[in-house]
Design a protein around this motif. Structure first.
Motif, short mmCIF file in Angstrom:
data_model
loop_
_atom_site.label_atom_id
_atom_site.label_comp_id
_atom_site.label_asym_id
_atom_site.label_seq_id
_atom_site.Cartn_x
_atom_site.Cartn_y
_atom_site.Cartn_z
N GLN A 188 1.05 -1.16 -0.28
CA GLN A 188 -0.09 0.36 -0.31
C GLN A 188 1.08 1.09 -0.16
OE1 GLN A 188 -3.24 -0.10 -0.96
NE2 GLN A 188 -2.65 -2.08 -1.17
N VAL A 213 2.33 1.51 -3.80
CA VAL A 213 1.20 1.65 -4.19
C VAL A 213 0.81 4.07 -3.61
CG1 VAL A 213 -1.15 1.62 -4.55
CG2 VAL A 213 -0.01 -0.06 -4.98
N THR A 229 3.47 4.82 -5.58
CA THR A 229 3.58 5.38 -6.84
C THR A 229 2.65 5.91 -8.15
OG1 THR A 229 5.17 3.70 -6.52
CG2 THR A 229 3.82 3.65 -8.99
N LEU A 230 1.28 5.72 -7.27
CA LEU A 230 -0.03 6.53 -7.86
C LEU A 230 0.53 8.41 -7.69
CD1 LEU A 230 -2.42 4.56 -6.99
CD2 LEU A 230 -2.01 5.29 -9.11
#
Lengths: 96, 366
Positions: B313, B316, B319-320
């Motif tokens: 998480q 993520v 990275t997003l």
């Protein structure tokens, strides 16, 4: 009673529906990713990163359903509340 | 494997800690000894209530009093048990002493809503101290490489920076790696501290992910305007065929607003869901105790899984954030320009190979 019954159904069934859809989607995503990795092993790192991000985004849809589950869960009655309501509604035709 | 070995005792202690983890074992100092039982009895009582042994006794008492009216009903995301840092939280926020409350059969304490802030500050303090110490007191090995804490810090920061170069391209990554990797490491350790028994993941409280997502939202747009100019930023919102702008503009606007919401809810739901699974499995394991005293650490596999999901998480989220920054910060004209490799770029990594990265404008994520 009808309210609580429908609430219980919503709590119980909403998350599994989301899980079914996301499972199908994640299966397709992983299959395509592995296919691409097998075909182009030199791009495996890039494909893997993109695949994991995609999986996380698909999974986040399930997480929204999970959050809804956690928010609806405390609204369910306890056993004694439910039995009391059943006793109340036994004589009348109350729908609660 | 003799019992004199220190490591064996450490293993046993760790297993016991896992077994007792997440249990409201945080007996507070409110006077009488009868109210602060030992960990095991407290835990078994909790488990009895949780597994429904005591439902019959409870029914009479609650019918008249109404459930949860004697105390404030807890919110969905409120923790059930205090952390080890709860005295500090009480000191800072000046709350009254805690008292035991009983919500839905789970025994907890009354004023533990602000623990997450102290745990978050604790994590940030530890991270900052480790970073500063690793940077300042660098000892070198004979072959010129850092050792100890510096080595850990340098490896992780540089590894994450190389990962970001693959996503954002070398220019943006070198400029904004500090922002994105701060998010990464903060979220990573905030997720992982929830696995320590008696602690709480601050990201399982809505305040921390939402505030992080707000910071991410404003930094994305600030960086976009700073890097590509306000015209390019606006043209991103307007969309590609100009005559479709009335249709595209509201869509893009909603998409931009949904981004921080999805970031925060994703992080919150994952971490909170994992915490709840661990809590429920721990209570179940206490209910199935061997000889009534030794709880079974049923939550142990979930803790291992939580180690992985916490890292995932954090990855993520950051990275997003990197992708959002990259999408909005590349010039709008670049969209249809194909370079020599089509829509991919070859970026040399440090080891003499080229890494193939997709063009940022190809990425469509919400």
């Amino acid at each position: 009673m009808l309210y609580w019954g429908l609430l219980g159904l919503g709590v119980a069934i909403g998350l599994p529906i989301a899980v079914i859809g996301a499972g199908l989607g994640q299966g397709r995503a992983v299959a395509a990713g592995l296919e691409g990795m097998a075909r182009q092993p030199e791009a495996a790192g890039t494909i893997q990163t993109a695949m994991i991000i995609g999986l996380a985004i698909i999974e986040s849809l399930v997480i929204y359903a999970l959050v809804m589950f956690f928010m609806l869960n405390p609204k369910l009655p306890t056993v004694d509340q439910a039995t009391a309501a059943m006793k109340d509604s036994a004589g009348t035709t109350a729908t609660r | 494997m003799s019992l004199r070995n220190f490591r064996v005792w450490f293993l046993i202690l760790a297993l016991a800690a896992f077994a007792f983890g997440r249990v409201p074992a945080f007996a507070q100092d409110h006077g009488d000894a009868a109210h602060s039982p030992s960990v095991a009895t407290d835990a078994t009582q909790t488990a009895e209530k949780a597994t429904g042994h005591a439902v019959g006794e409870h029914a009479g008492g609650h019918e008249t009093a109404g459930h949860g009216e004697e105390h404030e009903t807890p919110g969905t995301f409120d923790p059930h048990a205090g952390t080890w840092l709860h005295p500090i939280a009480r000191l800072i926020f000046g709350d009254p002493p805690v008292e035991e409350v009983d919500h839905d059969g789970v025994k907890g304490f009354s004023n533990i809503k602000k623990d997450f802030a102290v745990v978050a500050l604790f994590v940030m303090l530890c991270l900052g101290t480790a970073g500063v110490l690793g940077a300042r007191r660098m000892k070198l090995r004979p072959d010129g490489k850092p050792m100890g804490l510096s080595n850990i810090v340098e490896t992780s920061v540089e590894g994450y920076r190389n990962y970001l170069i693959g996503i954002m391209g070398p220019f943006l990554a070198s400029k904004y790696a500090p922002l994105v990797s701060s998010f990464f490491f903060a979220i990573l350790f905030m997720n992982w501290i929830g696995l320590v028994p008696g602690m709480l993941a601050p990201t399982s409280n809505p305040n921390i992910p939402v505030s992080m997502a707000i910071v991410a939202f404003f930094s994305v747009h600030f960086i976009a305007i700073k890097e590509a100019g306000i015209k390019s930023w606006f043209m991103h919102l307007v969309g590609e065929p100009l005559w479709l702008a009335p249709l595209n503009f509201p869509l893009h606007l909603i998409g931009e607003i949904i981004k921080p919401i999805s970031l925060s809810v994703r992080l919150l739901g994952n971490v909170f869901g994992e915490e709840m699974v661990v809590l429920n499995l721990a209570l179940l394991g206490i209910g199935l105790s061997l000889f009534g005293v030794i709880p079974i650490p049923l939550q142990f596999p979930m803790l291992c899984l939580g180690l992985f999901f916490g890292a995932l998480q954090a990855l993520v989220f950051s990275t997003l954030l990197a992708i959002y920054i990259t999408i909005l910060s590349t010039h709008h004209d670049d969209h249809d320009e194909h370079n020599i490799n089509g829509h991919v770029e070859h970026v040399p990594d440090g080891h003499g190979h080229d890494r193939i990265i997709a063009h940022p404008s190809e990425a469509t994520v919400a």
